[in-house]
Structure formats: C-alpha cells, structure tokens
Enzyme design. Sequence first.
Site, PDB file in Angstrom:
ATOM      1  N   SER A  94     107.038  69.185  50.936  1.00 46.13           N
ATOM      2  CA  SER A  94     106.661  68.232  51.977  1.00 46.13           C
ATOM      3  C   SER A  94     106.162  68.987  53.196  1.00 46.13           C
ATOM      4  O   SER A  94     106.631  70.096  53.492  1.00 46.13           O
ATOM      5  CB  SER A  94     107.858  67.362  52.368  1.00 46.13           C
ATOM      6  OG  SER A  94     107.558  66.582  53.521  1.00 46.13           O
ATOM      7  N   TYR A 143     116.465  66.521  56.394  1.00 46.80           N
ATOM      8  CA  TYR A 143     115.529  66.439  55.261  1.00 46.80           C
ATOM      9  C   TYR A 143     114.539  67.600  55.300  1.00 46.80           C
ATOM     10  O   TYR A 143     114.298  68.275  54.293  1.00 46.80           O
ATOM     11  CB  TYR A 143     114.787  65.107  55.313  1.00 46.80           C
ATOM     12  CG  TYR A 143     113.611  65.008  54.369  1.00 46.80           C
ATOM     13  CD1 TYR A 143     113.811  64.757  53.016  1.00 46.80           C
ATOM     14  CD2 TYR A 143     112.302  65.151  54.833  1.00 46.80           C
ATOM     15  CE1 TYR A 143     112.731  64.664  52.147  1.00 46.80           C
ATOM     16  CE2 TYR A 143     111.220  65.064  53.969  1.00 46.80           C
ATOM     17  CZ  TYR A 143     111.446  64.825  52.626  1.00 46.80           C
ATOM     18  OH  TYR A 143     110.380  64.734  51.767  1.00 46.80           O
TER      19      TYR A 143
END
Length: 254
Positions: free
Chosen positions: A147, A160
């Site tokens: 990501s 995260y």
Amino acid sequence: MPAHKDAFGTPQSLLILGGTSEIALATARRLITRRARTVWLAGRPSPELERAAGHLRALGADTRTVAFDALDPEGHESALGKVFAEGDIDLVLLAFGVLGDQATDERDPVAAARVAQTNYTGAVSAGLVCAGALQAQGHGSLVVLSSASGERARRSDFIYGSSKAGLDAFAQGLGDALYGTGVHVMVVRPASVRTRQVAAREEGPLATTPEAVATAIELGLRRRSEVVWVPGALRLVMSAVRHVPRALFRRLSL
C-alpha cells in the site's frame, strides 16, 4: 520447467491468499479471460469464499478453496503445501489484510497487534512458505499487495501503515533473495482502492478501483516489474511526500 505458461507468460494457475479480496478476484477474472484455468482461493471457510469460487467457476476456471488463516502461521505450511502438491502454481497473489480502525486500535493494543499480525506476521509466514514452493518448482511469480500507506506513517493510519511498511520491506528483501532462481517477486502499491472495506472512509484524490489494480498487475507481470504503483502518478506524489520535513508533515491533512 514451467508446465502452465503460454507463449506470452500468462499465468494459467493461480493461488490467491485472501480469497475474498476484491482486488484479487478482479485480477483472477482478468487472467481467466487470458487463459488462466486453475484458481485456488485460500481463506477462512465462509459463504463469501464459496460464492467467490462459484463466480470464477462460472467464468470457466477450475476453482477450488483451501482453508487458510493468516493468524495461524503454524498451519500455513500444511494448508498451502496441499495446494502445491496438486501441481505447479504460476502465480501466488498475497492479498489478505485488514485496515483496522485507527481510533479504536490506539486505545486497544490487542486489536492493534491483530492488525500487525495479520498484515505483517501472517504475510511473512505465508510468503516464505509460497516462496519455497515456487523455488522448488523452479518458476512462478509472487505478487504482494502492499500500500502507498506504507511509504510514510501518517497520523491518521500509522498502525495500518506501519504494518504495510514492514510487509513492503519484507517483500523487497524476499525478491532480492530469490533473484536468479526463476521466481519473480512483485510489490504492488496502490492508493486507496474503492472496495467494500473502505466504503465508509473519505476517498483520496488518487483513489483507484480493483479493476485498475488488476490491469496494473497483469502489465507488471508481463514486464517482470519489481514494484508497481497504482495509479502510476502515485510514485511521484509519494516521492515528494517522503521528503517533506517532519514538522511540516505533522500539520498536513493527509
């Protein structure tokens, strides 16, 4: 020797870790139209996993499911070994992960640890098991869904983001370790992807779709890319973000 590739190197056998991932399923659909014929969906047994398998079967792929839990690394070798025992796998797509809830997880260390264990620890275990199997068969690609959030920790999602940063570093190192063995590792760094998982969150300016990520994955495989950004412009944006002074970065609304 590769037993399942056509003249253009299109993978014909897939193993998806995170079998209900919208990005992974979009990739599977795209590759099925390119002659992929065997798909394994690995995930926790659920009606959703069975529906996903049924959908791919309807497209013409021999699709099977295997019970897999990212939080059970002790069981990864046994579960995934069953898949490789059935025949060579051309492409492993590591697509599982959880977003967590930053505000909640900051107050609940156990929940925060679960995010890290799923996104990083589970991926390290499963990635090494699959890498060993691909190396043993002498060919194949391991695609790891990272990501853009892993490029620099933000106040809004540092739990995260840090787990994805660890995953990204691991995947790059694994690619270096496997260089020259016939196994290709590709890291995919998308911006926010419009999926059910993020439907309630505010959409960023470079938000993309599962289909766009799937297209980028296919192109990256053909090019034997090591890192793929989706959209491509994100690479330049994140290069700039990495170099913003920390005092200023704290004040940015990202």
